[in-house]
Design an enzyme around this catalytic site. Sequence first.
Site, PDB file in Angstrom:
ATOM      1  N   GLU A  25       0.838  -1.212   0.000  1.00  0.00           N
ATOM      2  CA  GLU A  25       0.000   0.000   0.000  1.00  0.00           C
ATOM      3  C   GLU A  25       0.869   1.257   0.000  1.00  0.00           C
ATOM      4  OE1 GLU A  25      -1.342   1.917   3.481  1.00  0.00           O
ATOM      5  OE2 GLU A  25      -1.204   0.080   4.681  1.00  0.00           O
ATOM      6  N   LYS A  86      -4.709  11.066   0.975  1.00  0.00           N
ATOM      7  CA  LYS A  86      -4.975   9.723   1.508  1.00  0.00           C
ATOM      8  C   LYS A  86      -6.206   9.199   0.765  1.00  0.00           C
ATOM      9  CE  LYS A  86      -6.519   7.397   5.767  1.00  0.00           C
ATOM     10  NZ  LYS A  86      -6.766   7.534   7.214  1.00  0.00           N
ATOM     11  N   ASP A 136     -17.246   4.997  13.829  1.00  0.00           N
ATOM     12  CA  ASP A 136     -16.128   5.232  12.915  1.00  0.00           C
ATOM     13  C   ASP A 136     -15.464   3.889  12.600  1.00  0.00           C
ATOM     14  OD1 ASP A 136     -13.837   5.882  11.529  1.00  0.00           O
ATOM     15  OD2 ASP A 136     -13.205   7.484  12.887  1.00  0.00           O
ATOM     16  N   SER A 138     -13.400   1.734   9.786  1.00  0.00           N
ATOM     17  CA  SER A 138     -12.578   1.886   8.588  1.00  0.00           C
ATOM     18  C   SER A 138     -13.198   1.160   7.398  1.00  0.00           C
ATOM     19  CB  SER A 138     -11.179   1.312   8.851  1.00  0.00           C
ATOM     20  OG  SER A 138     -10.410   1.360   7.674  1.00  0.00           O
ATOM     21  N   ASP A 140     -11.576  -0.342   5.476  1.00  0.00           N
ATOM     22  CA  ASP A 140     -10.811  -1.590   5.341  1.00  0.00           C
ATOM     23  C   ASP A 140     -11.702  -2.802   5.627  1.00  0.00           C
ATOM     24  OD1 ASP A 140      -8.682   0.133   5.002  1.00  0.00           O
ATOM     25  OD2 ASP A 140      -7.574  -0.489   6.790  1.00  0.00           O
ATOM     26  N   LYS A 157      -4.510  -2.082  14.000  1.00  0.00           N
ATOM     27  CA  LYS A 157      -3.741  -1.156  14.814  1.00  0.00           C
ATOM     28  C   LYS A 157      -4.344  -1.074  16.210  1.00  0.00           C
ATOM     29  CE  LYS A 157      -3.972   1.110  11.240  1.00  0.00           C
ATOM     30  NZ  LYS A 157      -4.111   2.048  10.146  1.00  0.00           N
TER      31      LYS A 157
HETATM   32  N1  PSU Z   1      -0.887   0.560   8.842  1.00  0.00           N
HETATM   33  C1  PSU Z   1       0.177   1.259   9.323  1.00  0.00           C
HETATM   34  N2  PSU Z   1       0.163   2.612   9.149  1.00  0.00           N
HETATM   35  C2  PSU Z   1      -0.855   3.260   8.477  1.00  0.00           C
HETATM   36  C3  PSU Z   1      -1.947   2.502   7.968  1.00  0.00           C
HETATM   37  C4  PSU Z   1      -1.912   1.166   8.188  1.00  0.00           C
HETATM   38  O1  PSU Z   1       1.104   0.670   9.874  1.00  0.00           O
HETATM   39  O2  PSU Z   1      -0.782   4.461   8.307  1.00  0.00           O
HETATM   40  C5  PSU Z   1      -3.074   3.163   7.175  1.00  0.00           C
HETATM   41  C6  PSU Z   1      -3.614   2.111   6.203  1.00  0.00           C
HETATM   42  O3  PSU Z   1      -3.515   2.654   4.907  1.00  0.00           O
HETATM   43  C7  PSU Z   1      -5.054   1.895   6.624  1.00  0.00           C
HETATM   44  C8  PSU Z   1      -5.420   3.238   7.172  1.00  0.00           C
HETATM   45  O4  PSU Z   1      -5.874   1.504   5.566  1.00  0.00           O
HETATM   46  O5  PSU Z   1      -4.221   3.584   7.917  1.00  0.00           O
HETATM   47  C9  PSU Z   1      -6.669   3.186   8.028  1.00  0.00           C
HETATM   48  O6  PSU Z   1      -7.171   4.491   8.120  1.00  0.00           O
HETATM   49  P1  PSU Z   1      -8.721   4.716   8.535  1.00  0.00           P
HETATM   50  O7  PSU Z   1      -8.772   4.303   9.981  1.00  0.00           O
HETATM   51  O8  PSU Z   1      -8.932   6.194   8.329  1.00  0.00           O
HETATM   52  O9  PSU Z   1      -9.535   3.867   7.624  1.00  0.00           O
HETATM   53 MN    MN Z   2     -12.230   6.211  10.002  1.00  0.00          MN
END
Ligand code: PSU
Ligand code: MN
Length: 301
Positions: A25, A86, A136, A138, A140, A157
């Site tokens: 990614e 992003k 909230d 993701s 993903d 995470k």
């Molecule tokens: N994993 C990491 N660092 C990051 C991310 C993932 O070690 O910055 C990123 C990935 O691209 C993931 C995103 O899809 O953070 C998730 O963001 P959000 O919670 O806004 O969906």
């Molecule tokens: Mn989010």
Amino acid sequence: MNETLRFGRECGEAMAREEPVVALESALITHGFAHPANLQITRAMAQAIRAQGATPVPIGIWEGLPLIGLSDAQVADLASDRTAAKVSVRDLPLIRVRGTHGGTTVAATAYLAQRAGIRVFATGGIGGVHRGHPEDVSADLPILATTPIIVVCAGAKSILDLPRTLETLETWGVPVVGWQTDEFPAFYSRRSGLRVDVSVDDPCDIVEIFNTQRALGLSQAILVTVPVPLADEVPADVVEPLIARAVAEAEADGVAGRDLTPSILARMVTLSEDRTRRANESLLVNNADVAAQIAVAFTQI
Ligand code: PSU
Ligand code: MN
């Protein structure tokens, strides 16, 4: 092949020869790490993939269009481009109109990689359900539910609500596989106290799980979760108070939406005096290595 996808030369050649490839990614490059650490980490991941005999395929948005296989020079440009967006799934059609560069999240990368015919993707930690903000979620997670691809990560995470994230994966039928572990890894830490669905230590078993999903007509991804290497882990009792503080600060500052994850991750690096950055780097390179082993296993079965 969809004409809206462009392929880098090396990736196109490797795929035409049916050689093993691993997607990477680029939100990590544009939003996960500062320059030049972002470039060094991406190169270290690529190196780990090549060492296993596979080709690394960084995916991102170049001049508004998805590019499957950014060149090293393009990765270097993205790494120093602080204006890059992003890009998650909803943004894929929108950025085309703006014509700018972008770093693709796990959701957008998994989607594009699968469209391109790639079966294995290495990242750090997936997004999930945010702590204190169960609304909230993701992108993903829904993409993992509808995209047949193997995503190799260190769990979700740990700044997130891990039990809720695992529950959501279960609801949507995404199998969570532990790589040489029974426990769901917690990103910076090896342990979370939560269980995975199955533990596997042979890459051929993951290929078999993937092929079985396809034979059954299932559309889900497989989440392969790999604990951070022991030497670089930040144990849960050290990292938890820092997460609580970083999450509370983001809340007080009114940070939300797409800015929330990058903001908390950056704050964690400062609060941990760089330990979380080292853990994040180490787990990324390790995940790239495991992903490459799985990609190679596809060619051996
Ligand atoms: N994993 C990491 N660092 C990051 C991310 C993932 O070690 O910055 C990123 C990935 O691209 C993931 C995103 O899809 O953070 C998730 O963001 P959000 O919670 O806004 O969906
Ligand atoms: Mn989010």
